[in-house]
Design an enzyme around this catalytic site. Structure first.
Site, short mmCIF file in Angstrom:
data_model
loop_
_atom_site.label_atom_id
_atom_site.label_comp_id
_atom_site.label_asym_id
_atom_site.label_seq_id
_atom_site.Cartn_x
_atom_site.Cartn_y
_atom_site.Cartn_z
N SER A 1 -4.93 -12.76 6.79
CA SER A 1 -4.98 -13.03 5.36
C SER A 1 -6.20 -12.38 4.72
O SER A 1 -7.25 -12.22 5.35
CB SER A 1 -5.02 -14.55 5.12
OG SER A 1 -5.32 -14.84 3.78
N THR B 1 2.98 -13.05 3.26
CA THR B 1 2.27 -13.53 2.08
C THR B 1 2.90 -14.84 1.62
O THR B 1 3.82 -15.36 2.26
CB THR B 1 2.27 -12.46 0.98
OG1 THR B 1 1.34 -12.84 -0.05
CG2 THR B 1 3.66 -12.25 0.39
N ARG C 1 1.09 -30.54 -8.14
CA ARG C 1 1.27 -31.17 -9.46
C ARG C 1 0.42 -32.42 -9.65
O ARG C 1 0.85 -33.40 -10.25
CB ARG C 1 2.75 -31.51 -9.68
CG ARG C 1 3.65 -30.29 -9.78
CD ARG C 1 5.08 -30.61 -9.47
NE ARG C 1 5.25 -30.94 -8.06
CZ ARG C 1 6.19 -31.74 -7.58
NH1 ARG C 1 7.06 -32.31 -8.40
NH2 ARG C 1 6.28 -31.98 -6.28
N SER D 1 0.82 -1.22 0.00
CA SER D 1 0.00 0.00 0.00
C SER D 1 0.85 1.27 0.00
O SER D 1 0.50 2.26 0.64
CB SER D 1 -0.96 0.00 1.20
OG SER D 1 -1.78 -1.14 1.19
N THR E 1 -7.58 -1.78 -0.05
CA THR E 1 -8.22 -1.80 -1.36
C THR E 1 -9.10 -3.03 -1.54
O THR E 1 -10.20 -2.95 -2.10
CB THR E 1 -7.16 -1.77 -2.47
OG1 THR E 1 -6.31 -0.63 -2.27
CG2 THR E 1 -7.79 -1.67 -3.85
N VAL E 2 -8.63 -4.18 -1.06
CA VAL E 2 -9.32 -5.44 -1.31
C VAL E 2 -10.36 -5.75 -0.25
O VAL E 2 -11.52 -6.04 -0.55
CB VAL E 2 -8.31 -6.60 -1.43
CG1 VAL E 2 -9.02 -7.94 -1.56
CG2 VAL E 2 -7.40 -6.38 -2.64
#
Length: 367
Positions: free
Chosen positions: A128, A212, A143, A17, A284-285
């Site tokens: 989170s 993160t 995978r 940010s 923002t999110v």
């Protein structure tokens, strides 16, 4: 084939940010790259407001699309992609993207509803955003041939959820093989790469587990977009005069159930109203109030040690008095001098005094 040094990378040197979207838009309009690249996840927003007041808020699409010479948008193999979100962002900018090409690397990961649901509960404890990014990355790492969440393995899904609607709006978009993707990288005249989140949130350089799901350094950003390191000729690091962390989490009773993590030893957490006399910023999110801290020499030194930027964008200078901004600049220069960061000083070349491109100055304001 154009293989000279030709790429600028924009990264965050704090907790996110810092205004990466703002400086990315500014640089794109100034430097006019023909190719812009990202490998974002859906857990961070990037905002750019142009000179006419048009606002771009993107989690998937580079803010560099405002470049006057743009030809191609590349979304790299390291992306964790929310296809519907990307579709909506493209459609909101369809007027700028007419005649342009958007290529999604076949190895980029898709965030599906099951990934969002997987993060719905336990990830609250570490602040989170719970957008499914980590779960999508883990699915790719596993995978499992029967659970392949890459773009290349989900052609029907991509056609239905993004390619069809975007093409109807007159924007060309498709999945690209690695060879097709790299051909664009090599043929580009000028490239701008936009990183996400922030150095101090990196899974290896941050305050684990309050981090993160990957690193946020220029090297990691380059890897995630498949950009040869030899192509990079400029790294721009973004900082705030008062760094932030994302919000803590609370339940319906107002009880704290999640913490977004610590700060550096030489930092103090501030109160938006009591200490700064202003309303809290919202993320923002998630639209939750950010935590805010004093500027840190230790954070700055740790970031510069790894990032080694050519330039710094110091944002939110309007939050402090001129002498306080000067002190922050001095802290940056002291860290750069101690680490022998090369290049002309001051390292801070751009100063942000508000939310729009008109608020970026090349000199510190003294009034």
């Amino acid at each position: 084939m154009n293989s000279n040094k030709k790429a600028t990378i924009v990264v965050d040197a704090q907790f996110g940010s810092t205004g990466k979207g703002l400086i990315a838009g500014y640089l794109a309009e100034r430097d006019q790259p023909d190719v812009v690249m990202t490998a974002w996840s859906a857990n961070a927003g990037h905002t750019y407001i142009n000179a006419e007041g048009r606002k771009f808020v993107h989690c998937m699409l580079a803010n560099g699309i405002v470049s006057p010479k743009l030809t191609t948008v590349l979304i790299g193999p390291g992306s964790q992609m929310n296809a519907e979100l990307l579709r909506d962002e493209i459609l909101s900018c369809a007027d700028l993207l007419q005649g342009k090409t958007i290529l999604l690397h076949a190895s980029a990961a898709l965030i599906l509803q099951k990934h969002v649901e997987e993060e719905a509960g336990p990830m609250t404890k570490i602040g989170s955003t719970k957008k499914g990014c980590g779960a999508a990355m883990i699915a790719k790492i596993r995978r499992n041939p029967d659970d392949n969440n890459t773009v290349g393995a989900n052609g029907d899904y991509m056609e239905e959820h993004i390619y069809g609607p975007v093409r109807e709006a007159g924007v060309f978009i498709r999945t690209a093989t690695n060879a097709e993707y790299m051909a664009v990288v090599y043929d580009a005249e000028r490239i701008q790469v936009e990183g996400a989140q922030g150095f101090s949130l990196g899974i290896n350089n941050g305050f684990y587990p309050y981090v993160t799901s990957r690193e946020c350094t220029p090297a990691q950003v380059a890897v995630d977009v498949n950009l040869p390191l030899a192509f990079i000729d400029k790294v721009v690091a973004c900082m705030r005069t008062l760094p932030i962390r994302v919000a803590n989490r609370y339940n319906d009773k107002g009880e704290q159930i999640g913490w977004s993590g610590p700060c550096y030893p030489d930092q103090k957490e501030l109160d938006w109203e009591k200490d700064l006399g202003m309303e809290a910023e919202l993320t923002t999110v998630t639209k939750l109030p950010r935590r805010i801290f004093t500027f840190s020499y230790e954070q700055t030194k740790a970031a510069l040690e790894v990032i080694r930027p050519d330039e710094v964008f110091l944002n939110f200078c309007n939050y402090l008095e001129p002498d306080e901004v000067a002190a922050v600049i001095g802290t940056i220069e002291r860290a750069a001098h101690e680490l022998k960061v090369p290049g002309p000083m001051p390292l801070a070349r751009y100063y942000g005094y508000g939310p729009t491109v008109n608020d970026i100055d090349l000199d510190m304001r003294h009034q």
